[in-house]
Design a protein around this motif. Structure first.
Motif, PDB file in Angstrom:
ATOM      1  N   UNK A  56      10.570   6.667   1.264  1.00 34.14           N
ATOM      2  CA  UNK A  56      11.647   7.284   2.121  1.00 34.14           C
ATOM      3  C   UNK A  56      11.832   5.790   3.183  1.00 34.14           C
ATOM      4  N   UNK A  57      12.449   4.994   2.584  1.00 39.74           N
ATOM      5  CA  UNK A  57      12.970   3.641   3.320  1.00 39.74           C
ATOM      6  C   UNK A  57      12.031   3.362   4.459  1.00 39.74           C
ATOM      7  N   UNK A  58      10.651   4.011   4.484  1.00 39.51           N
ATOM      8  CA  UNK A  58       9.096   2.995   5.103  1.00 39.51           C
ATOM      9  C   UNK A  58       8.783   1.933   4.328  1.00 39.51           C
ATOM     10  N   UNK A  59       7.811   0.670   5.053  1.00 36.95           N
ATOM     11  CA  UNK A  59       7.233   0.028   4.487  1.00 36.95           C
ATOM     12  C   UNK A  59       5.728   1.010   3.950  1.00 36.95           C
ATOM     13  N   UNK A  60       5.219   1.019   2.918  1.00 34.06           N
ATOM     14  CA  UNK A  60       3.640   1.885   2.914  1.00 34.06           C
ATOM     15  C   UNK A  60       2.991   1.040   2.040  1.00 34.06           C
ATOM     16  N   UNK A  61       3.356  -0.248   2.016  1.00 29.07           N
ATOM     17  CA  UNK A  61       2.446  -1.236   1.798  1.00 29.07           C
ATOM     18  C   UNK A  61       3.064  -2.523   0.893  1.00 29.07           C
ATOM     19  N   UNK A  62       2.879  -3.546   0.822  1.00 31.46           N
ATOM     20  CA  UNK A  62       3.398  -5.202   0.582  1.00 31.46           C
ATOM     21  C   UNK A  62       2.048  -5.991   0.396  1.00 31.46           C
ATOM     22  N   UNK A  63       2.320  -6.790  -0.367  1.00 30.17           N
ATOM     23  CA  UNK A  63       1.256  -7.875  -0.239  1.00 30.17           C
ATOM     24  C   UNK A  63       2.033  -9.429  -0.626  1.00 30.17           C
ATOM     25  N   UNK A  64       1.483 -10.513  -0.484  1.00 27.36           N
ATOM     26  CA  UNK A  64       2.402 -11.641  -0.623  1.00 27.36           C
ATOM     27  C   UNK A  64       1.669 -12.238  -1.598  1.00 27.36           C
ATOM     28  N   UNK A  65       2.324 -12.342  -2.424  1.00 26.66           N
ATOM     29  CA  UNK A  65       1.460 -13.003  -4.398  1.00 26.66           C
ATOM     30  C   UNK A  65       1.639 -14.446  -4.218  1.00 26.66           C
ATOM     31  N   UNK A  66       0.337 -15.568  -4.613  1.00 24.62           N
ATOM     32  CA  UNK A  66       0.422 -17.156  -4.572  1.00 24.62           C
ATOM     33  C   UNK A  66      -0.143 -17.547  -5.610  1.00 24.62           C
ATOM     34  N   UNK A  67       0.505 -18.880  -6.362  1.00 26.07           N
ATOM     35  CA  UNK A  67       0.240 -19.709  -7.733  1.00 26.07           C
ATOM     36  C   UNK A  67      -0.609 -18.908  -8.331  1.00 26.07           C
ATOM     37  N   UNK A  68      -2.514 -18.891  -7.834  1.00 23.91           N
ATOM     38  CA  UNK A  68      -3.350 -18.468  -8.726  1.00 23.91           C
ATOM     39  C   UNK A  68      -2.977 -17.149  -9.394  1.00 23.91           C
ATOM     40  N   UNK A  69      -2.164 -16.804  -8.641  1.00 22.71           N
ATOM     41  CA  UNK A  69      -2.634 -15.284  -9.205  1.00 22.71           C
ATOM     42  C   UNK A  69      -1.566 -14.862 -11.064  1.00 22.71           C
ATOM     43  N   UNK A  70      -2.891 -14.509 -11.965  1.00 21.29           N
ATOM     44  CA  UNK A  70      -1.676 -14.634 -13.160  1.00 21.29           C
ATOM     45  C   UNK A  70      -0.932 -14.003 -13.680  1.00 21.29           C
ATOM     46  N   UNK A  71      -0.535 -13.767 -14.782  1.00 15.69           N
ATOM     47  CA  UNK A  71       1.183 -13.667 -15.531  1.00 15.69           C
ATOM     48  C   UNK A  71       0.422 -12.377 -15.705  1.00 15.69           C
ATOM     49  N   UNK A  72       1.957 -11.652 -15.266  1.00 17.07           N
ATOM     50  CA  UNK A  72       1.264  -9.802 -16.151  1.00 17.07           C
ATOM     51  C   UNK A  72       0.920  -9.884 -14.718  1.00 17.07           C
ATOM     52  N   UNK A  73       1.423  -9.609 -13.090  1.00  8.71           N
ATOM     53  CA  UNK A  73       0.097  -9.398 -12.133  1.00  8.71           C
ATOM     54  C   UNK A  73      -0.062  -7.525 -11.984  1.00  8.71           C
ATOM     55  N   UNK A  74      -1.094  -7.154 -12.260  1.00 11.07           N
ATOM     56  CA  UNK A  74      -1.193  -5.715 -11.686  1.00 11.07           C
ATOM     57  C   UNK A  74      -1.601  -5.855 -10.468  1.00 11.07           C
ATOM     58  N   UNK A  75      -0.982  -4.696  -9.719  1.00 11.76           N
ATOM     59  CA  UNK A  75      -2.113  -4.886  -8.594  1.00 11.76           C
ATOM     60  C   UNK A  75      -1.154  -2.861  -8.690  1.00 11.76           C
ATOM     61  N   UNK A  76      -3.089  -2.905  -7.746  1.00  8.96           N
ATOM     62  CA  UNK A  76      -3.614  -0.892  -7.431  1.00  8.96           C
ATOM     63  C   UNK A  76      -3.751  -0.739  -6.901  1.00  8.96           C
ATOM     64  N   UNK A  77      -3.453   0.203  -5.954  1.00 10.66           N
ATOM     65  CA  UNK A  77      -3.552   0.351  -4.529  1.00 10.66           C
ATOM     66  C   UNK A  77      -3.879   1.688  -3.622  1.00 10.66           C
ATOM     67  N   UNK A  78      -3.889   2.331  -2.899  1.00  5.35           N
ATOM     68  CA  UNK A  78      -4.045   3.887  -2.683  1.00  5.35           C
ATOM     69  C   UNK A  78      -3.405   4.236  -2.210  1.00  5.35           C
ATOM     70  N   UNK A  79      -2.919   5.404  -1.837  1.00  6.60           N
ATOM     71  CA  UNK A  79      -2.746   5.994  -0.786  1.00  6.60           C
ATOM     72  C   UNK A  79      -2.235   7.062  -0.277  1.00  6.60           C
ATOM     73  N   UNK A  80      -2.449   7.463   1.306  1.00  5.87           N
ATOM     74  CA  UNK A  80      -2.716   8.408   1.794  1.00  5.87           C
ATOM     75  C   UNK A  80      -1.181   9.560   1.548  1.00  5.87           C
ATOM     76  N   UNK A  81      -1.556  10.969   0.526  1.00  5.64           N
ATOM     77  CA  UNK A  81      -0.056  11.857   0.746  1.00  5.64           C
ATOM     78  C   UNK A  81       0.087  12.180   2.121  1.00  5.64           C
ATOM     79  N   UNK A  82       1.484  11.935   2.356  1.00  7.92           N
ATOM     80  CA  UNK A  82       1.866  12.562   3.833  1.00  7.92           C
ATOM     81  C   UNK A  82       2.957  13.618   3.423  1.00  7.92           C
ATOM     82  N   UNK A  83       3.943  12.822   2.888  1.00  8.09           N
ATOM     83  CA  UNK A  83       5.621  13.149   2.616  1.00  8.09           C
ATOM     84  C   UNK A  83       5.693  13.521   0.680  1.00  8.09           C
ATOM     85  N   UNK A  84       7.068  13.940   1.190  1.00  8.16           N
ATOM     86  CA  UNK A  84       7.806  13.883  -0.256  1.00  8.16           C
ATOM     87  C   UNK A  84       8.391  12.533  -0.234  1.00  8.16           C
TER      88      UNK A  84
END
Lengths: 108, 274
Positions: A56-84
Protein backbone atom coordinates in the motif's frame (compact mmCIF):
# COMPACT_ATOMS: atom_id res chain seq x y z
CA UNK A 1 15.96 -12.85 -23.01
CA UNK A 2 14.31 -10.08 -24.87
CA UNK A 3 11.21 -9.78 -22.77
CA UNK A 4 11.59 -9.27 -19.04
CA UNK A 5 9.11 -11.38 -17.10
CA UNK A 6 9.02 -10.94 -13.36
CA UNK A 7 7.61 -13.84 -11.38
CA UNK A 8 6.24 -13.47 -7.87
CA UNK A 9 4.88 -16.13 -5.58
CA UNK A 10 2.98 -14.78 -2.60
CA UNK A 11 0.05 -16.22 -0.65
CA UNK A 12 -3.33 -14.66 -1.53
CA UNK A 13 -4.53 -14.95 2.06
CA UNK A 14 -2.77 -14.88 5.40
CA UNK A 15 -3.74 -14.77 9.05
CA UNK A 16 -3.01 -11.62 11.02
CA UNK A 17 0.52 -11.74 12.34
CA UNK A 18 1.46 -14.78 10.25
CA UNK A 19 4.99 -14.94 8.85
CA UNK A 20 4.71 -15.47 5.11
CA UNK A 21 7.41 -16.22 2.57
CA UNK A 22 7.46 -14.30 -0.68
CA UNK A 23 9.55 -15.54 -3.58
CA UNK A 24 10.53 -13.49 -6.60
CA UNK A 25 12.42 -14.27 -9.78
CA UNK A 26 13.17 -12.12 -12.81
CA UNK A 27 14.95 -12.96 -16.03
CA UNK A 28 17.86 -10.60 -16.52
CA UNK A 29 21.36 -11.14 -17.88
CA UNK A 30 22.99 -9.20 -15.00
CA UNK A 31 25.90 -8.26 -17.25
CA UNK A 32 28.70 -7.54 -14.81
CA UNK A 33 30.76 -5.12 -16.89
CA UNK A 34 33.81 -7.32 -16.37
CA UNK A 35 33.41 -9.43 -19.50
CA UNK A 36 34.75 -8.80 -22.97
CA UNK A 37 33.20 -9.71 -26.30
CA UNK A 38 34.98 -11.66 -29.04
CA UNK A 39 36.50 -8.39 -30.32
CA UNK A 40 38.11 -7.66 -26.96
CA UNK A 41 35.77 -4.78 -26.13
CA UNK A 42 34.32 -4.52 -22.67
CA UNK A 43 30.63 -5.39 -22.53
CA UNK A 44 29.06 -2.52 -20.60
CA UNK A 45 27.60 -3.27 -17.21
CA UNK A 46 23.86 -3.69 -17.11
CA UNK A 47 22.37 -5.14 -13.97
CA UNK A 48 19.33 -4.76 -11.81
CA UNK A 49 20.74 -2.57 -9.07
CA UNK A 50 17.79 -2.25 -6.73
CA UNK A 51 14.72 -4.22 -5.77
CA UNK A 52 11.95 -2.63 -3.71
CA UNK A 53 8.71 -4.05 -2.32
CA UNK A 54 5.94 -1.83 -1.02
CA UNK A 55 2.66 -2.66 0.66
CA UNK A 56 0.00 0.00 0.00
CA UNK A 57 2.80 2.40 -0.90
CA UNK A 58 4.84 1.78 2.24
CA UNK A 59 8.23 0.13 1.77
CA UNK A 60 8.39 -3.29 3.43
CA UNK A 61 11.51 -4.74 1.82
CA UNK A 62 14.34 -3.46 -0.33
CA UNK A 63 17.78 -4.56 -1.36
CA UNK A 64 20.65 -3.34 -3.49
CA UNK A 65 22.08 -5.78 -6.01
CA UNK A 66 25.66 -5.80 -7.21
CA UNK A 67 27.56 -7.06 -10.28
CA UNK A 68 28.47 -10.39 -8.66
CA UNK A 69 24.81 -11.43 -8.47
CA UNK A 70 24.06 -14.20 -10.99
CA UNK A 71 21.78 -13.87 -13.98
CA UNK A 72 18.05 -14.24 -13.34
CA UNK A 73 18.20 -13.07 -9.71
CA UNK A 74 15.99 -14.94 -7.24
CA UNK A 75 15.09 -13.02 -4.10
CA UNK A 76 12.98 -14.53 -1.34
CA UNK A 77 12.09 -12.89 1.93
CA UNK A 78 9.72 -13.16 4.86
CA UNK A 79 7.01 -10.72 5.77
CA UNK A 80 4.78 -10.44 8.82
CA UNK A 81 1.20 -10.16 7.56
CA UNK A 82 -0.36 -7.16 9.30
CA UNK A 83 -2.55 -5.50 6.70
CA UNK A 84 -4.42 -6.33 3.50
CA UNK A 85 -3.58 -4.55 0.31
CA UNK A 86 -1.40 -4.51 -2.76
CA UNK A 87 2.19 -5.65 -2.71
CA UNK A 88 4.12 -3.87 -5.44
CA UNK A 89 7.44 -5.26 -6.58
CA UNK A 90 9.83 -3.05 -8.55
CA UNK A 91 13.14 -3.97 -10.11
CA UNK A 92 15.38 -1.07 -11.16
CA UNK A 93 17.63 -1.60 -14.18
CA UNK A 94 20.93 0.22 -14.78
CA UNK A 95 19.48 1.59 -18.03
CA UNK A 96 16.68 3.30 -16.13
CA UNK A 97 13.99 0.73 -16.93
CA UNK A 98 11.70 -0.29 -14.12
CA UNK A 99 9.99 -3.68 -14.12
CA UNK A 100 6.92 -4.03 -11.95
CA UNK A 101 4.57 -6.67 -10.66
CA UNK A 102 1.70 -6.49 -8.18
CA UNK A 103 0.05 -9.06 -5.94
CA UNK A 104 -2.85 -8.43 -3.62
CA UNK A 105 -2.93 -10.06 -0.24
CA UNK A 106 -5.85 -10.46 2.10
CA UNK A 107 -5.01 -10.51 5.80
CA UNK A 108 -7.73 -11.75 8.12
CA UNK B 1 -11.01 -40.04 22.75
CA UNK B 2 -13.46 -42.00 20.60
CA UNK B 3 -12.33 -44.80 18.33
CA UNK B 4 -13.02 -42.63 15.32
CA UNK B 5 -10.84 -39.83 16.62
CA UNK B 6 -8.13 -42.36 17.48
CA UNK B 7 -8.24 -43.79 13.99
CA UNK B 8 -8.05 -40.33 12.53
CA UNK B 9 -5.12 -39.51 14.79
CA UNK B 10 -3.32 -42.65 13.71
CA UNK B 11 -3.98 -41.88 10.07
CA UNK B 12 -2.66 -38.39 10.57
CA UNK B 13 0.51 -39.78 12.11
CA UNK B 14 0.90 -42.23 9.28
CA UNK B 15 0.54 -39.47 6.73
CA UNK B 16 3.10 -37.35 8.57
CA UNK B 17 5.42 -40.35 8.68
CA UNK B 18 5.08 -40.89 4.96
CA UNK B 19 5.87 -37.28 4.23
CA UNK B 20 8.93 -37.43 6.48
CA UNK B 21 10.29 -40.53 4.78
CA UNK B 22 9.78 -39.01 1.37
CA UNK B 23 11.55 -35.87 2.54
CA UNK B 24 14.44 -37.80 4.03
CA UNK B 25 14.75 -40.08 1.03
CA UNK B 26 16.69 -37.62 -1.06
CA UNK B 27 19.50 -35.38 -0.14
CA UNK B 28 20.71 -36.27 3.36
CA UNK B 29 24.24 -34.93 3.17
CA UNK B 30 25.31 -36.26 6.54
CA UNK B 31 27.77 -38.75 5.13
CA UNK B 32 25.39 -41.67 5.36
CA UNK B 33 24.30 -43.55 2.30
CA UNK B 34 21.76 -41.49 0.37
CA UNK B 35 18.73 -43.15 -1.15
CA UNK B 36 18.17 -41.36 -4.39
CA UNK B 37 14.59 -42.43 -5.06
CA UNK B 38 13.67 -42.11 -8.72
CA UNK B 39 17.01 -40.50 -9.59
CA UNK B 40 18.83 -43.82 -9.38
CA UNK B 41 17.67 -46.77 -11.44
CA UNK B 42 19.82 -49.87 -11.12
CA UNK B 43 23.37 -48.68 -11.72
CA UNK B 44 22.23 -45.59 -13.59
CA UNK B 45 22.53 -42.35 -11.67
CA UNK B 46 21.03 -39.11 -12.87
CA UNK B 47 23.23 -36.03 -12.83
CA UNK B 48 20.92 -34.97 -9.99
CA UNK B 49 22.74 -37.40 -7.69
CA UNK B 50 26.05 -35.69 -8.42
CA UNK B 51 24.72 -32.19 -7.82
CA UNK B 52 25.13 -30.35 -4.54
CA UNK B 53 22.26 -29.98 -2.08
CA UNK B 54 21.67 -26.34 -3.02
CA UNK B 55 21.56 -27.12 -6.73
CA UNK B 56 19.12 -29.94 -6.08
CA UNK B 57 16.96 -27.59 -4.02
CA UNK B 58 16.83 -25.19 -6.98
CA UNK B 59 15.64 -27.98 -9.25
CA UNK B 60 13.08 -29.27 -6.73
CA UNK B 61 11.35 -25.90 -6.42
CA UNK B 62 9.55 -25.10 -9.67
CA UNK B 63 9.46 -21.46 -8.71
CA UNK B 64 13.11 -21.11 -7.81
CA UNK B 65 14.22 -23.02 -10.91
CA UNK B 66 15.10 -20.26 -13.42
CA UNK B 67 14.43 -22.62 -16.34
CA UNK B 68 10.73 -22.06 -15.82
CA UNK B 69 11.18 -18.59 -17.31
CA UNK B 70 11.98 -20.38 -20.58
CA UNK B 71 9.11 -22.79 -20.11
CA UNK B 72 6.67 -19.89 -19.90
CA UNK B 73 8.05 -18.69 -23.20
CA UNK B 74 7.63 -22.19 -24.60
CA UNK B 75 4.01 -22.28 -23.44
CA UNK B 76 3.40 -18.99 -25.27
CA UNK B 77 4.95 -20.34 -28.45
CA UNK B 78 2.74 -23.43 -28.21
CA UNK B 79 -0.37 -21.22 -28.27
CA UNK B 80 0.77 -18.53 -30.72
CA UNK B 81 0.03 -18.82 -34.42
CA UNK B 82 3.01 -18.26 -36.73
CA UNK B 83 3.96 -18.63 -40.37
CA UNK B 84 1.98 -18.65 -43.61
CA UNK B 85 -0.44 -21.34 -42.47
CA UNK B 86 -1.44 -19.14 -39.55
CA UNK B 87 -1.37 -22.11 -37.21
CA UNK B 88 0.00 -22.59 -33.73
CA UNK B 89 1.34 -25.88 -32.35
CA UNK B 90 -1.87 -26.17 -30.33
CA UNK B 91 -4.08 -25.96 -33.44
CA UNK B 92 -2.90 -29.39 -34.59
CA UNK B 93 -1.76 -31.00 -31.37
CA UNK B 94 -4.31 -29.63 -28.90
CA UNK B 95 -3.65 -29.48 -25.19
CA UNK B 96 0.06 -29.90 -24.55
CA UNK B 97 -0.48 -31.96 -21.38
CA UNK B 98 -2.38 -34.61 -23.33
CA UNK B 99 -0.71 -34.42 -26.72
CA UNK B 100 2.86 -34.45 -25.47
CA UNK B 101 2.79 -36.77 -22.47
CA UNK B 102 5.48 -39.37 -23.06
CA UNK B 103 6.52 -38.03 -26.46
CA UNK B 104 9.93 -36.86 -25.32
CA UNK B 105 10.77 -40.29 -23.91
CA UNK B 106 10.97 -41.69 -27.46
CA UNK B 107 13.24 -39.10 -29.10
CA UNK B 108 15.50 -39.08 -31.09
CA UNK B 109 13.48 -41.18 -33.55
CA UNK B 110 14.30 -42.46 -37.02
CA UNK B 111 12.70 -40.30 -39.70
CA UNK B 112 11.88 -42.31 -42.82
CA UNK B 113 11.60 -39.31 -45.14
CA UNK B 114 15.01 -37.93 -44.31
CA UNK B 115 16.63 -41.31 -43.90
CA UNK B 116 18.24 -40.31 -40.63
CA UNK B 117 17.51 -39.50 -37.03
CA UNK B 118 15.44 -36.59 -35.80
CA UNK B 119 15.62 -35.13 -32.31
CA UNK B 120 13.03 -32.92 -30.65
CA UNK B 121 14.59 -29.63 -31.75
CA UNK B 122 14.63 -30.86 -35.35
CA UNK B 123 11.09 -32.17 -35.04
CA UNK B 124 9.91 -28.75 -33.83
CA UNK B 125 11.66 -26.98 -36.70
CA UNK B 126 10.32 -29.58 -39.16
CA UNK B 127 6.80 -28.75 -37.94
CA UNK B 128 7.49 -25.05 -38.31
CA UNK B 129 8.82 -25.34 -41.83
CA UNK B 130 6.55 -28.04 -43.25
CA UNK B 131 3.29 -27.56 -41.37
CA UNK B 132 3.26 -23.92 -40.35
CA UNK B 133 5.26 -22.33 -43.15
CA UNK B 134 7.32 -20.51 -40.56
CA UNK B 135 11.03 -19.87 -40.31
CA UNK B 136 12.82 -22.48 -38.22
CA UNK B 137 14.11 -21.37 -34.83
CA UNK B 138 17.85 -20.93 -34.59
CA UNK B 139 19.74 -23.44 -32.51
CA UNK B 140 20.32 -22.35 -28.93
CA UNK B 141 17.95 -19.40 -29.36
CA UNK B 142 15.68 -18.60 -26.43
CA UNK B 143 12.72 -19.66 -28.54
CA UNK B 144 14.03 -23.08 -29.48
CA UNK B 145 15.24 -23.76 -25.95
CA UNK B 146 11.92 -22.61 -24.54
CA UNK B 147 9.69 -24.74 -26.74
CA UNK B 148 12.00 -27.77 -26.48
CA UNK B 149 12.03 -27.57 -22.69
CA UNK B 150 8.26 -27.08 -22.70
CA UNK B 151 7.73 -30.15 -24.88
CA UNK B 152 10.07 -32.33 -22.83
CA UNK B 153 8.62 -31.07 -19.56
CA UNK B 154 5.27 -32.64 -20.49
CA UNK B 155 6.96 -36.04 -20.02
CA UNK B 156 8.59 -35.15 -16.71
CA UNK B 157 8.89 -38.17 -14.44
CA UNK B 158 8.34 -40.69 -17.23
CA UNK B 159 11.21 -43.07 -17.92
CA UNK B 160 13.34 -42.46 -20.99
CA UNK B 161 12.60 -45.21 -23.53
CA UNK B 162 14.27 -44.67 -26.88
CA UNK B 163 14.18 -47.50 -29.36
CA UNK B 164 17.37 -48.61 -31.10
CA UNK B 165 15.73 -51.39 -33.08
CA UNK B 166 15.17 -51.48 -36.80
CA UNK B 167 16.26 -48.49 -38.87
CA UNK B 168 17.64 -46.60 -35.85
CA UNK B 169 20.19 -49.33 -35.17
CA UNK B 170 22.97 -48.20 -37.56
CA UNK B 171 22.71 -44.64 -36.18
CA UNK B 172 22.97 -45.97 -32.64
CA UNK B 173 26.08 -47.84 -33.70
CA UNK B 174 27.58 -44.66 -35.14
CA UNK B 175 26.75 -42.86 -31.92
CA UNK B 176 28.37 -45.63 -29.92
CA UNK B 177 31.47 -45.45 -32.10
CA UNK B 178 31.63 -41.68 -31.50
CA UNK B 179 31.28 -42.26 -27.76
CA UNK B 180 34.18 -44.69 -27.71
CA UNK B 181 36.42 -42.89 -30.22
CA UNK B 182 39.45 -41.07 -28.82
CA UNK B 183 39.58 -37.49 -30.07
CA UNK B 184 41.18 -34.11 -29.48
CA UNK B 185 44.63 -33.13 -28.23
CA UNK B 186 43.93 -34.90 -24.95
CA UNK B 187 43.13 -38.05 -26.93
CA UNK B 188 40.15 -38.96 -24.80
CA UNK B 189 36.82 -40.60 -25.52
CA UNK B 190 33.53 -39.99 -23.74
CA UNK B 191 33.81 -43.40 -22.08
CA UNK B 192 37.05 -42.53 -20.30
CA UNK B 193 35.31 -40.01 -18.07
CA UNK B 194 31.69 -41.08 -18.02
CA UNK B 195 32.00 -44.87 -17.94
CA UNK B 196 35.46 -45.75 -16.62
CA UNK B 197 35.77 -42.94 -14.10
CA UNK B 198 32.24 -41.83 -13.25
CA UNK B 199 32.09 -40.91 -9.58
CA UNK B 200 35.79 -40.10 -9.28
CA UNK B 201 37.29 -36.64 -9.25
CA UNK B 202 38.63 -34.70 -12.22
CA UNK B 203 40.47 -31.92 -10.44
CA UNK B 204 37.85 -30.40 -8.11
CA UNK B 205 34.84 -31.81 -9.94
CA UNK B 206 33.08 -35.14 -9.64
CA UNK B 207 32.61 -36.90 -12.94
CA UNK B 208 29.02 -37.93 -13.57
CA UNK B 209 27.80 -40.77 -15.70
CA UNK B 210 26.83 -38.22 -18.32
CA UNK B 211 23.14 -39.11 -18.25
CA UNK B 212 21.06 -36.88 -20.47
CA UNK B 213 17.56 -37.19 -18.96
CA UNK B 214 17.50 -33.59 -17.68
CA UNK B 215 18.21 -31.63 -20.87
CA UNK B 216 17.70 -28.85 -21.78
CA UNK B 217 19.26 -27.99 -18.46
CA UNK B 218 19.75 -24.73 -16.61
CA UNK B 219 23.48 -24.70 -15.96
CA UNK B 220 24.66 -22.31 -13.30
CA UNK B 221 27.93 -21.92 -15.21
CA UNK B 222 26.05 -20.87 -18.35
CA UNK B 223 23.52 -18.80 -16.39
CA UNK B 224 20.99 -19.87 -18.99
CA UNK B 225 19.16 -22.89 -20.30
CA UNK B 226 21.25 -24.93 -22.70
CA UNK B 227 20.75 -27.86 -25.05
CA UNK B 228 22.40 -31.26 -24.97
CA UNK B 229 24.37 -30.33 -28.06
CA UNK B 230 25.82 -27.33 -26.25
CA UNK B 231 26.97 -29.74 -23.56
CA UNK B 232 28.48 -32.02 -26.22
CA UNK B 233 30.34 -29.04 -27.68
CA UNK B 234 31.59 -28.06 -24.22
CA UNK B 235 32.85 -31.58 -23.55
CA UNK B 236 34.56 -31.72 -26.94
CA UNK B 237 36.27 -28.39 -26.32
CA UNK B 238 37.40 -29.58 -22.88
CA UNK B 239 39.36 -32.40 -24.46
CA UNK B 240 40.59 -29.93 -27.08
CA UNK B 241 38.70 -31.51 -29.94
CA UNK B 242 37.00 -29.54 -32.66
CA UNK B 243 33.29 -29.42 -31.75
CA UNK B 244 30.66 -30.37 -34.31
CA UNK B 245 27.80 -28.07 -35.29
CA UNK B 246 24.53 -27.90 -33.39
CA UNK B 247 22.15 -30.44 -34.86
CA UNK B 248 24.88 -32.15 -36.88
CA UNK B 249 24.40 -35.81 -37.76
CA UNK B 250 27.32 -36.74 -35.52
CA UNK B 251 25.71 -35.14 -32.48
CA UNK B 252 22.20 -36.45 -33.19
CA UNK B 253 23.61 -39.99 -33.47
CA UNK B 254 25.50 -39.36 -30.23
CA UNK B 255 22.27 -38.06 -28.73
CA UNK B 256 20.57 -41.36 -29.54
CA UNK B 257 23.40 -43.31 -27.96
CA UNK B 258 23.55 -41.19 -24.79
CA UNK B 259 19.75 -41.14 -24.51
CA UNK B 260 19.73 -44.92 -24.84
CA UNK B 261 22.25 -45.03 -21.97
CA UNK B 262 19.69 -43.06 -19.94
CA UNK B 263 16.81 -45.43 -20.74
CA UNK B 264 14.88 -46.05 -17.53
CA UNK B 265 15.82 -42.81 -15.78
CA UNK B 266 12.94 -40.34 -15.42
CA UNK B 267 12.87 -37.24 -17.61
CA UNK B 268 13.82 -34.30 -15.38
CA UNK B 269 13.54 -31.43 -17.85
CA UNK B 270 14.25 -28.75 -16.92
CA UNK B 271 17.01 -29.82 -14.57
CA UNK B 272 19.46 -27.55 -12.77
CA UNK B 273 23.13 -28.40 -12.84
CA UNK B 274 26.37 -26.81 -11.79
Amino acid sequence: MAKIRPRVKAPKKAAMGEIIEIKTLINHAMESGQRKDSGGNTIPRQIINRFVVTLNGREVFSTDLFPSVSANPYVAFFLKAEESGDLTFTWHDDDGSVYEDTKSIEVA
Amino acid sequence: MTTKALARGALGLLAAGAVLTAGAAIGSDDGTRIHWGPYKVGDKRSGYTYAGAQTRAMQDDDFQNPAFLWLERGADIWETAAGEAGKACADCHGEAEEALAGVATRYPIHDEARGKLMNIEQRINWCREEQMGAAPFKWESEDLLGITAFVKNQSKGMPVAVSIDGPARPFWEQGKAFYEQRRGQLDMACTHCHVDHAGTMIRAETLSQGQVNGFPTYRLKWQTLGSLHRRFRGCNKNIRAEPYAYGSDEYVNLELYTTWRSNGLPIETPSVRK
